[in-house]
Design a protein around this motif. Structure first.
Motif, mmCIF file in Angstrom:
data_model
loop_
_atom_site.group_PDB
_atom_site.id
_atom_site.type_symbol
_atom_site.label_atom_id
_atom_site.label_comp_id
_atom_site.label_asym_id
_atom_site.label_seq_id
_atom_site.Cartn_x
_atom_site.Cartn_y
_atom_site.Cartn_z
ATOM 1 N N HIS A 22 34.205 26.912 21.705
ATOM 2 C CA HIS A 22 34.255 28.011 20.729
ATOM 3 C C HIS A 22 35.699 28.501 20.599
ATOM 4 C CE1 HIS A 22 33.828 32.150 19.158
ATOM 5 N NE2 HIS A 22 32.981 31.535 18.363
ATOM 6 N N TYR A 24 37.027 31.231 20.931
ATOM 7 C CA TYR A 24 37.478 32.243 21.899
ATOM 8 C C TYR A 24 37.838 31.650 23.260
ATOM 9 C CZ TYR A 24 35.310 35.928 18.952
ATOM 10 O OH TYR A 24 34.961 36.785 17.957
ATOM 11 N N ASP A 38 33.632 27.909 15.038
ATOM 12 C CA ASP A 38 32.873 29.162 15.166
ATOM 13 C C ASP A 38 31.417 28.801 15.436
ATOM 14 O OD1 ASP A 38 31.696 28.544 12.687
ATOM 15 O OD2 ASP A 38 32.828 30.048 11.569
ATOM 16 N N SER A 39 30.568 29.806 15.524
ATOM 17 C CA SER A 39 29.172 29.552 15.896
ATOM 18 C C SER A 39 28.481 28.619 14.903
ATOM 19 C CB SER A 39 28.384 30.854 15.940
ATOM 20 O OG SER A 39 29.039 31.771 16.741
ATOM 21 N N PHE A 61 24.037 31.430 24.384
ATOM 22 C CA PHE A 61 23.254 31.292 23.142
ATOM 23 C C PHE A 61 23.782 30.130 22.298
ATOM 24 C CE2 PHE A 61 26.557 34.177 21.418
ATOM 25 C CZ PHE A 61 26.829 33.568 20.201
ATOM 26 N N TYR A 110 20.833 37.517 14.163
ATOM 27 C CA TYR A 110 22.174 36.963 14.383
ATOM 28 C C TYR A 110 22.029 35.877 15.443
ATOM 29 C CZ TYR A 110 27.303 37.425 15.113
ATOM 30 O OH TYR A 110 28.659 37.218 15.195
ATOM 31 N N ASN A 112 23.762 35.269 17.806
ATOM 32 C CA ASN A 112 24.028 35.860 19.131
ATOM 33 C C ASN A 112 22.761 36.577 19.589
ATOM 34 O OD1 ASN A 112 26.526 35.470 17.713
ATOM 35 N ND2 ASN A 112 27.573 36.752 19.200
ATOM 36 N N SER A 127 28.056 35.004 11.627
ATOM 37 C CA SER A 127 28.927 35.941 10.913
ATOM 38 C C SER A 127 29.445 35.318 9.620
ATOM 39 C CB SER A 127 30.089 36.363 11.805
ATOM 40 O OG SER A 127 30.792 35.228 12.226
ATOM 41 N N HIS A 197 36.807 40.816 12.369
ATOM 42 C CA HIS A 197 35.489 40.184 12.521
ATOM 43 C C HIS A 197 34.440 41.245 12.189
ATOM 44 C CE1 HIS A 197 32.117 38.068 14.346
ATOM 45 N NE2 HIS A 197 32.872 36.975 14.293
ATOM 46 N N GLU A 199 31.816 42.011 13.515
ATOM 47 C CA GLU A 199 31.226 42.687 14.683
ATOM 48 C C GLU A 199 31.978 43.974 15.041
ATOM 49 O OE1 GLU A 199 30.947 40.136 18.081
ATOM 50 O OE2 GLU A 199 29.725 38.675 17.021
ATOM 51 N N SER A 213 34.482 35.426 9.755
ATOM 52 C CA SER A 213 34.124 34.830 11.048
ATOM 53 C C SER A 213 35.375 34.260 11.717
ATOM 54 C CB SER A 213 33.128 33.684 10.826
ATOM 55 O OG SER A 213 33.804 32.591 10.237
ATOM 56 N N THR A 214 35.221 33.802 12.945
ATOM 57 C CA THR A 214 36.378 33.211 13.616
ATOM 58 C C THR A 214 36.814 31.916 12.909
ATOM 59 O OG1 THR A 214 35.102 31.921 15.231
ATOM 60 C CG2 THR A 214 35.658 34.180 15.841
HETATM 61 P P1 13P Z 1 31.825 33.501 15.231
HETATM 62 O O1 13P Z 1 30.548 32.914 14.731
HETATM 63 O O2 13P Z 1 32.594 34.175 14.128
HETATM 64 O O3 13P Z 1 32.630 32.460 15.929
HETATM 65 O O4 13P Z 1 31.505 34.663 16.255
HETATM 66 C C1 13P Z 1 30.898 34.446 17.485
HETATM 67 C C2 13P Z 1 31.016 35.581 18.375
HETATM 68 O O5 13P Z 1 30.495 35.604 19.461
HETATM 69 C C3 13P Z 1 31.791 36.713 17.921
HETATM 70 O O6 13P Z 1 31.947 37.618 18.955
#
Ligand code: 13P
Ligand code: SF4
Length: 300
Positions: A22, A24, A38-39, A61, A110, A112, A127, A197, A199, A213-214
């Motif tokens: 990911h 991050y 990203d996710s 997740f 979501y 997550n 996201s 973001h 969030e 999103s990221t």
């Molecule tokens: P993304 O889907 O934008 O990568 O976000 C995942 C996430 O955990 C953001 O905190």
């Protein structure tokens, strides 16, 4: 470090494994990975891979989503307790109760979230597609959005739809940034665009130049040179690493997700050697959860 990386690469080739990371994850893990994203990007990729082994460097997740989408592949999460506090802010039982108190609604979860929550939901989102997913819900349905109140309320604003959000949040995005940070960083970097973001708290999102999103941020950085980033610092660190000539700064160095920092190179090596820790989702829950994830992927 060179020795560990060489051992990882040797084992990876021998076992025909792939490493996914990911955005991050720490720089050394992202550098090592075959794919970053990203996710949504990682979920879509996982669905079409035919390698027997995936080492998922992210949080639970995400690895669960990969395992649900690709049941023939052994998906490994190198550190067992790399989780997401927001995902644990609603249980399957709480969601059932939430649905009972709003009959006739459509549940958007979501990504997550836990597998139990996905299994109780109508459609999943990330996201990067939350707006599209909410727009796909029949107009006469109220949307119940779980668990992230910030993403849910931002997407509600974009769509003009009636959305009732669960009171969950990401502690890192919720508490990591302040409006004072924005005043200070805008004064220091007047030409930079602020990317946030969804969030983040609405106070931050409302002042951002772009909300994404990221994966969106990674794309943005390909064609822009100056930006202030309001998301977990791993993304900013990696962008600084790959674009040392650009001016990419974090809105706050406090926004660190401890769970995203749990996996080390040693853990990746141990994961490949011992084939640990395999993600196992009970089949009945996986089947139900897959319906909500597949509906999202059909729209993406
Ligand atoms: P993304 O889907 O934008 O990568 O976000 C995942 C996430 O955990 C953001 O905190
Ligand atoms: Fe979960 Fe927040 Fe960490 Fe993302 S940054 S994995 S939402 S705790």
């Amino acid at each position: 470090m060179k020795d560990i990386i060489a051992s990882i690469n040797e084992l990876k080739t021998r076992k025909n494994a792939l490493i996914l990371a990911h955005n991050y994850q720490p720089v050394e893990i992202q550098d090592l990975a075959d794919y970053r994203g990203d996710s949504l990007q990682l979920a879509m990729l996982s669905a079409r891979l035919d390698n027997p082994l995936i080492v998922f460097c992210g949080v639970r997740f995400m690895a669960e989503t990969a395992a649900i989408l690709n049941p023939k592949t052994k998906v490994l999460l190198p550190v067992q307790d790399a989780g997401c506090p927001m995902a644990d802010m609603i249980t399957g039982a709480q969601l059932r109760e939430f649905k009972r108190s709003h009959p006739g609604s459509t549940v958007v979860c979501y990504v997550n979230s836990t597998v139990e929550v996905k299994a109780e939901s109508d459609i999943c989102c990330t996201s990067s597609n939350a707006v599209k997913v909410i727009e796909s819900v029949p107009l006469d349905h109220t949307v119940l959005f779980v668990p992230d109140r910030n993403l849910g309320s931002w997407a509600a604003k974009q769509t003009g739809r009636k959305v009732i959000t669960w009171d969950g949040y990401c502690p890192i995005h919720q508490w990591g940034f302040t409006t004072e940070d924005i005043v200070n960083m805008r004064a220091k970097y007047p030409e930079h665009k602020l990317l946030a973001h969804p969030e983040c708290d609405p106070e931050i999102v409302d002042q951002a130049d772009e909300v994404m999103s990221t994966g969106g941020m990674m794309n943005y950085a390909k064609t822009h040179d100056k930006m202030i980033i309001a998301t977990e610092t791993g993304l900013t660190n990696y962008l600084q690493h790959i674009y040392p000539q650009k001016s990419i700064v974090t809105l706050s160095p406090k926004a660190i997700c401890p769970d995203m920092k749990k996996i080390s190179l040693e853990d990746v090596l141990a994961a490949l050697e011992q084939e640990q820790y395999q993600i196992q989702v009970p089949e009945d829950i996986a089947t139900k959860a897959k319906i909500s994830i597949d509906r999202m992927l059909e729209l993406s």
